[in-house]
Design a protein around this motif. Sequence first.
Motif, PDB file in Angstrom:
ATOM      1  N   GLU A 103     -41.617  -1.129  48.718  1.00  0.00           N
ATOM      2  CA  GLU A 103     -42.187  -2.205  49.536  1.00  0.00           C
ATOM      3  C   GLU A 103     -42.269  -3.503  48.740  1.00  0.00           C
ATOM      4  N   GLY A 104     -42.652  -3.387  47.460  1.00  0.00           N
ATOM      5  CA  GLY A 104     -42.720  -4.564  46.599  1.00  0.00           C
ATOM      6  C   GLY A 104     -41.356  -5.189  46.395  1.00  0.00           C
ATOM      7  N   ARG A 105     -40.340  -4.346  46.186  1.00  0.00           N
ATOM      8  CA  ARG A 105     -38.969  -4.847  46.024  1.00  0.00           C
ATOM      9  C   ARG A 105     -38.493  -5.561  47.282  1.00  0.00           C
ATOM     10  N   LYS A 106     -38.801  -4.963  48.442  1.00  0.00           N
ATOM     11  CA  LYS A 106     -38.373  -5.542  49.717  1.00  0.00           C
ATOM     12  C   LYS A 106     -39.021  -6.905  49.947  1.00  0.00           C
ATOM     13  N   LYS A 107     -40.321  -7.013  49.687  1.00  0.00           N
ATOM     14  CA  LYS A 107     -41.035  -8.276  49.890  1.00  0.00           C
ATOM     15  C   LYS A 107     -40.543  -9.352  48.938  1.00  0.00           C
ATOM     16  N   ALA A 108     -40.362  -8.979  47.665  1.00  0.00           N
ATOM     17  CA  ALA A 108     -39.890  -9.948  46.674  1.00  0.00           C
ATOM     18  C   ALA A 108     -38.483 -10.424  47.008  1.00  0.00           C
ATOM     19  N   PHE A 109     -37.617  -9.496  47.411  1.00  0.00           N
ATOM     20  CA  PHE A 109     -36.241  -9.860  47.736  1.00  0.00           C
ATOM     21  C   PHE A 109     -36.183 -10.744  48.975  1.00  0.00           C
ATOM     22  N   ALA A 110     -37.017 -10.461  49.977  1.00  0.00           N
ATOM     23  CA  ALA A 110     -37.032 -11.268  51.202  1.00  0.00           C
ATOM     24  C   ALA A 110     -37.446 -12.706  50.908  1.00  0.00           C
ATOM     25  N   THR A 111     -38.484 -12.844  50.090  1.00  0.00           N
ATOM     26  CA  THR A 111     -38.963 -14.191  49.728  1.00  0.00           C
ATOM     27  C   THR A 111     -37.902 -14.965  48.967  1.00  0.00           C
ATOM     28  N   CYS A 112     -37.273 -14.313  47.996  1.00  0.00           N
ATOM     29  CA  CYS A 112     -36.295 -14.996  47.149  1.00  0.00           C
ATOM     30  C   CYS A 112     -34.992 -15.273  47.888  1.00  0.00           C
ATOM     31  N   SER A 113     -34.577 -14.380  48.763  1.00  0.00           N
ATOM     32  CA  SER A 113     -33.325 -14.595  49.497  1.00  0.00           C
ATOM     33  C   SER A 113     -33.430 -15.797  50.413  1.00  0.00           C
ATOM     34  N   SER A 114     -34.617 -16.029  50.992  1.00  0.00           N
ATOM     35  CA  SER A 114     -34.816 -17.211  51.830  1.00  0.00           C
ATOM     36  C   SER A 114     -34.584 -18.480  51.015  1.00  0.00           C
ATOM     37  N   HIS A 115     -35.176 -18.517  49.846  1.00  0.00           N
ATOM     38  CA  HIS A 115     -35.031 -19.693  48.981  1.00  0.00           C
ATOM     39  C   HIS A 115     -33.593 -19.861  48.519  1.00  0.00           C
ATOM     40  N   MET A 116     -32.913 -18.766  48.206  1.00  0.00           N
ATOM     41  CA  MET A 116     -31.536 -18.840  47.736  1.00  0.00           C
ATOM     42  C   MET A 116     -30.604 -19.354  48.828  1.00  0.00           C
ATOM     43  N   MET A 117     -30.857 -19.008  50.073  1.00  0.00           N
ATOM     44  CA  MET A 117     -30.054 -19.519  51.182  1.00  0.00           C
ATOM     45  C   MET A 117     -30.141 -21.038  51.254  1.00  0.00           C
ATOM     46  N   VAL A 118     -31.363 -21.572  51.114  1.00  0.00           N
ATOM     47  CA  VAL A 118     -31.566 -23.023  51.138  1.00  0.00           C
ATOM     48  C   VAL A 118     -30.854 -23.677  49.952  1.00  0.00           C
ATOM     49  N   VAL A 119     -30.980 -23.074  48.766  1.00  0.00           N
ATOM     50  CA  VAL A 119     -30.366 -23.619  47.555  1.00  0.00           C
ATOM     51  C   VAL A 119     -28.847 -23.691  47.694  1.00  0.00           C
ATOM     52  N   ILE A 120     -28.233 -22.615  48.164  1.00  0.00           N
ATOM     53  CA  ILE A 120     -26.768 -22.567  48.296  1.00  0.00           C
ATOM     54  C   ILE A 120     -26.279 -23.606  49.297  1.00  0.00           C
ATOM     55  N   LEU A 121     -26.962 -23.721  50.433  1.00  0.00           N
ATOM     56  CA  LEU A 121     -26.567 -24.698  51.448  1.00  0.00           C
ATOM     57  C   LEU A 121     -26.645 -26.119  50.903  1.00  0.00           C
ATOM     58  N   PHE A 122     -27.745 -26.434  50.259  1.00  0.00           N
ATOM     59  CA  PHE A 122     -27.998 -27.801  49.828  1.00  0.00           C
ATOM     60  C   PHE A 122     -27.150 -28.187  48.627  1.00  0.00           C
ATOM     61  N   TYR A 123     -27.129 -27.353  47.595  1.00  0.00           N
ATOM     62  CA  TYR A 123     -26.406 -27.680  46.382  1.00  0.00           C
ATOM     63  C   TYR A 123     -24.896 -27.627  46.596  1.00  0.00           C
ATOM     64  N   GLY A 124     -24.435 -26.697  47.435  1.00  0.00           N
ATOM     65  CA  GLY A 124     -22.999 -26.604  47.707  1.00  0.00           C
ATOM     66  C   GLY A 124     -22.446 -27.889  48.297  1.00  0.00           C
ATOM     67  N   ALA A 125     -23.157 -28.437  49.273  1.00  0.00           N
ATOM     68  CA  ALA A 125     -22.731 -29.694  49.897  1.00  0.00           C
ATOM     69  C   ALA A 125     -22.797 -30.853  48.909  1.00  0.00           C
ATOM     70  N   ALA A 126     -23.828 -30.877  48.070  1.00  0.00           N
ATOM     71  CA  ALA A 126     -23.979 -31.961  47.088  1.00  0.00           C
ATOM     72  C   ALA A 126     -22.866 -31.925  46.045  1.00  0.00           C
ATOM     73  N   VAL A 127     -22.493 -30.741  45.600  1.00  0.00           N
ATOM     74  CA  VAL A 127     -21.404 -30.605  44.623  1.00  0.00           C
ATOM     75  C   VAL A 127     -20.104 -31.129  45.218  1.00  0.00           C
TER      76      VAL A 127
END
Length: 315
Positions: free
Chosen positions: A236-260
């Motif tokens: 359960e801890g792994r699932k919660k941590a991964f869900a939180t981090c994957s949300s942030h990583m999606m935003v990072v990839i979208l934003f930084y990819g376009a900027a690059v």
Amino acid sequence: MENIMWMANYTGRSDFDLVGLFSQSKHPTLLCVIIFMVFLMALSGNTILILLIHCDAHLHTPMYFFITQLSLMDVMYISVTVPKMLMDQVMGVNKISVPECGMQMFLYLTLVGSEFFLLAAMAYDRYVAICHPLRYPILMNHRVCLLLVSSSWILGSVDGFMLTPVTMTFPFCSSREIHHFFCEVPAVMKLSCSDTSLYETLMYLCCVLMLLIPVTVISSSYSFILFTIHRMNSAEGRKKAFATCSSHMMVVILFYGAAVYTYMLPTSYHTPEKDMIVSVFYTILTPVLNPLIYSLRNKDVTRALKKMLNVGSVL
């Protein structure tokens, strides 16, 4: 002083023509309606997220404080570009004065630069929360959060103050057509009559630094996070941590990819059409996606939203 001199020198200059999205479309009216709806969704989604976090005491944590700032930045920079574009289409004009162009460029650069560093601060916050949970209240106290957020805004404004005056003081050719829907630096630079190769090199180095520092923080944080998640015994801890981090990583990839793509790839990779499509992605679509990513994938936010709706229905 440089900004004041630039405004004084260019007040008398002729306006720019924004040759934007609608000139490339076979159905400009439909495209205008779609962009207007997306704009309303971005405004309402981010505003609701800010209000939810402000009103619900359970969301008064560092992570949601950063999300509030992210939503505020999204609201501001979609408002810098889209309303002008829509009004021009409705009124049948595509002019923008030199001072307006410079102001739009400065605000856009400041907000995008600030978001670069804010996303790094959010990654560090997740690193501390997952890798050092017992020390989290100390390492991420209110003073530290304010320092990280204010630093993000200041560093973003440095980007705006550096690039805007230099870009707008270059001599421009007789053509005043900006092949874009707002005053983005690469699009404006194409109008210059002088040799801009040195400035483009300096701008490239500036963008590398602006991206390198946040990317280093983000990649380091998530490397430690993934290692920590892998060692967790609780599923359960792994699932919660991964869900939180994957949300942030999606935003990072979208934003930084376009900027690059926009600021770091050689000009041979660029065409006006491609540049506008990429810009639409991270100036119009990303502000819509951010509240969806952080709300639909987050049980705390959905719980707070249901609570607000229930209170509203009772009243």
